[in-house]
Scaffold this motif. Structure first.
Motif, PDB file in Angstrom:
ATOM      1  N   GLU A   1       0.827  -1.211   0.000  1.00  0.00           N
ATOM      2  CA  GLU A   1       0.000   0.000   0.000  1.00  0.00           C
ATOM      3  C   GLU A   1       0.861   1.261   0.000  1.00  0.00           C
ATOM      4  O   GLU A   1       0.600   2.202  -0.744  1.00  0.00           O
ATOM      5  CB  GLU A   1      -0.920  -0.011   1.217  1.00  0.00           C
ATOM      6  CG  GLU A   1      -1.892   1.170   1.245  1.00  0.00           C
ATOM      7  CD  GLU A   1      -2.804   1.132   2.458  1.00  0.00           C
ATOM      8  OE1 GLU A   1      -3.663   2.018   2.556  1.00  0.00           O
ATOM      9  OE2 GLU A   1      -2.654   0.232   3.307  1.00  0.00           O
ATOM     10  N   LYS A   2       1.900   1.294   0.824  1.00  0.00           N
ATOM     11  CA  LYS A   2       2.780   2.468   0.878  1.00  0.00           C
ATOM     12  C   LYS A   2       3.482   2.701  -0.459  1.00  0.00           C
ATOM     13  O   LYS A   2       3.558   3.835  -0.947  1.00  0.00           O
ATOM     14  CB  LYS A   2       3.844   2.282   1.978  1.00  0.00           C
ATOM     15  CG  LYS A   2       3.341   2.454   3.399  1.00  0.00           C
ATOM     16  CD  LYS A   2       4.505   2.265   4.370  1.00  0.00           C
ATOM     17  CE  LYS A   2       4.060   2.423   5.817  1.00  0.00           C
ATOM     18  NZ  LYS A   2       5.190   2.198   6.758  1.00  0.00           N
TER      19      LYS A   2
ATOM     20  N   GLN B   1      -0.595   9.799  -4.794  1.00  0.00           N
ATOM     21  CA  GLN B   1      -1.905  10.158  -4.254  1.00  0.00           C
ATOM     22  C   GLN B   1      -1.791  11.044  -3.028  1.00  0.00           C
ATOM     23  O   GLN B   1      -2.701  11.767  -2.691  1.00  0.00           O
ATOM     24  CB  GLN B   1      -2.669   8.875  -3.901  1.00  0.00           C
ATOM     25  CG  GLN B   1      -3.044   8.076  -5.142  1.00  0.00           C
ATOM     26  CD  GLN B   1      -3.660   6.740  -4.784  1.00  0.00           C
ATOM     27  OE1 GLN B   1      -3.505   6.232  -3.695  1.00  0.00           O
ATOM     28  NE2 GLN B   1      -4.369   6.154  -5.737  1.00  0.00           N
TER      29      GLN B   1
ATOM     30  N   THR C   1       0.996   3.853  -3.193  1.00  0.00           N
ATOM     31  CA  THR C   1       0.591   5.240  -2.954  1.00  0.00           C
ATOM     32  C   THR C   1       1.672   6.208  -3.421  1.00  0.00           C
ATOM     33  O   THR C   1       1.390   7.206  -4.086  1.00  0.00           O
ATOM     34  CB  THR C   1       0.304   5.462  -1.456  1.00  0.00           C
ATOM     35  OG1 THR C   1      -0.748   4.583  -1.049  1.00  0.00           O
ATOM     36  CG2 THR C   1      -0.131   6.900  -1.192  1.00  0.00           C
TER      37      THR C   1
END
Length: 502
Positions: free
Chosen positions: A485-486, A494, A489
């Motif tokens: 996820e990191k 984002q 992103t």
């Protein structure tokens, strides 16, 4: 429903190699049938038999229940068979319309009817829900995704009922992959039977109705996709479970060996700084076009930075071309092994010695004994499946070709190894072997920069992760704090990510 394509007892041998033995396959109209297997399992031979490139030594091919024997690809096309290979067969200097109707252009009074060809090209593209493509544009100026759509339109222009897709997403961006999936589903709804070859398991579960697995030229099994799991497919493909796809050893990380400081070469490299340490694997993530490969090419001397500096062992160095990088102990495994990493018409022995010819040469002649010894050592060290050192490299599977590229550079005994998409287009077994080798080399003190579009690979193999966006490193994570996820992103921008480079 009757099968549109049936293969029974297919066998095919080449000098020193039994490519297929008593193999079976069938395809229904409106079915996506995945064909899986490790590199060298026989998938390419099978589809070349279906598409008329090879004749089987034994067995029967049936189309719509009728036995057929193809002597040429054109004969297969007449029966509605079209193949889209990983290396697309388009002519870059011709337009979209000219490529779509190459060899069967509409004619009027013996002349090509350009207006009709343009109209029908637009019609075929529209049937694929492609409305934004200029049919007069040269194919060479288009993205890989659009070229692939032209290839599909070309197949439909010949009224294809059986469409073979060989690693269709290997060189596509994520957006192009999604558009391709839409087209595949559209063709399935229209009754086209699709043979889909891919090393990406997630694609099999997203698209396929059934899956057939080959191993070492033999038929293993055919199952509905609903009845298999990723683990069971891997076991069918390799004959064993792969418990460790990412066999990362705990690293003993040493002092800095390579430092890049404020390297600039617009538009793809804008103020890039990072450090590689002995025994460390640094993963570099980023979207297509983020500048990852360009940074690697600056470090290796393919491009020269407009400003900034590179240090090796703490000393500033001047890398003007790849020869300078090689002399400093930097090696580069490129993204496109077929064009940039190998001379595919040459044999295994000749390719493995390309980076060290100077060391193997005495009074202008290659020392054949050393040359042969190096090739045999590379084959053994990397478990390359070749029947001899003299086998032409182009006849090997993708995974074995990749191992030769790696082996070529290991012969140089580099301090720094840059690997750009090291496992693209190779099977799970070969992936695990490449990953194990990377971990072993890092354990011996080599510094590795790994560029990859596969986040599980980045997370599984990296001691640190650098994230690039728009020509800059925007985030850095150590192994413990990196998550999918990191990284995603930071790649997409984002939000500002903690730890981002200033």
């Amino acid at each position: 429903m009757n099968a549109i394509l049936e293969l029974e007892g297919i066998s095919k041998a080449f000098p020193g190699v039994k490519a297929l033995e008593d193999t079976h396959f069938s395809l229904q109209p409106g079915e996506v049938h995945a064909l899986l297997g490790e590199n060298g399992a026989g998938k390419s031979t099978l589809i070349k038999i279906v598409s008329g490139v090879y004749k089987p030594d034994a067995g029967t091919v049936r189309i719509n229940g009728q036995p057929v024997v193809f002597s040429t690809p054109r004969e297969a096309q007449a029966y509605g068979v079209a193949t889209i290979y990983q290396e697309l067969s388009l002519y870059p200097e011709l337009s979209v319309a000219e490529n779509i109707f190459l060899g069967h252009a509409p004619r009027k009074y013996g002349m090509i009817n350009w207006g009709e060809m343009s109209r029908r090209s637009k019609e075929i593209l529209a049937s694929l829900e492609i409305h934004d493509m200029d049919v007069t544009r040269k194919v060479g100026a288009m993205t890989m995704g659009n070229r692939q759509r032209v290839e599909i339109a070309k197949a439909l222009s010949q009224d294809a009922k059986i469409l073979i897709m060989d690693e269709p997403t290997a060189s596509l961006s994520e957006a192009d992959v999604q558009r391709l999936f839409q087209i595949v589903r559209l063709l399935r709804e229209r009754g086209v039977g699709i043979i889909y070859i891919s090393h990406r398991m997630e694609e099999v579960f997203l698209l396929a109705d059934r899956v057939t697995v080959l191993r070492d030229g033999h038929y293993v099994d055919t199952k509905p996709v609903s009845e298999v799991t990723e683990a069971s497919l891997i076991q069918m493909m390799v004959g064993r479970t792969i418990d460790q796809l990412f066999p990362k050893q705990d690293a003993v990380i040493g002092e800095p060996i390579l430092e890049v400081r404020h390297a600039k070469r617009p538009p793809m490299t804008r103020d890039v700084s990072f450090t590689l340490r002995r025994g460390e694997i640094v993963g570099m993530a980023g979207l297509v076009g983020s500048g990852r490969s360009e940074v690697a090419q600056v470090v290796f001397g393919i491009y020269t930075a407009d400003s900034g500096e590179i240090l090796m062992d703490g000393k500033r160095v001047n890398i003007r071309h790849p020869g300078d990088a090689m002399n400093l102990g930097i090696a580069y495994v490129p993204e496109d092994r077929g064009i940039q990493g190998l001379i595919r018409a040459m044999n295994v022995r000749q390719n493995t010695s390309l980076a060290v010819l100077r060391q193997l040469t005495k009074i202008g002649l290659i020392d054949r004994k050393q040359d042969m010894s190096l090739a045999k050592r590379t084959i053994q060290q990397l478990n390359i499946r070749a029947y001899s050192t003299e086998q032409v490299t182009n006849k090997l599977s993708g995974g074995n070709q990749q191992k030769i590229v790696v082996g070529k550079w290991l012969a140089q005994q580099p301090k720094v190894l840059i690997m750009d998409e090291p496992t693209r287009g190779i099977d799970v077994g070969a992936k695990a072997e490449i990953h194990r080798l990377m971990s072993q080399l890092a354990g011996e003190g080599m510094a590795i920069l790994m560029i990859s579009s596969e986040l599980p690979e980045v997370l599984g193999m990296s001691d640190r992760v650098l994230v690039m966006r728009e020509g800059q490193i925007v985030a850095e994570y150590n192994r413990a704090e990196a998550t999918q996820e990191k990284i995603a992103t930071a790649m997409m921008g984002q939000q500002m990510v903690e730890g981002a480079a200033s």
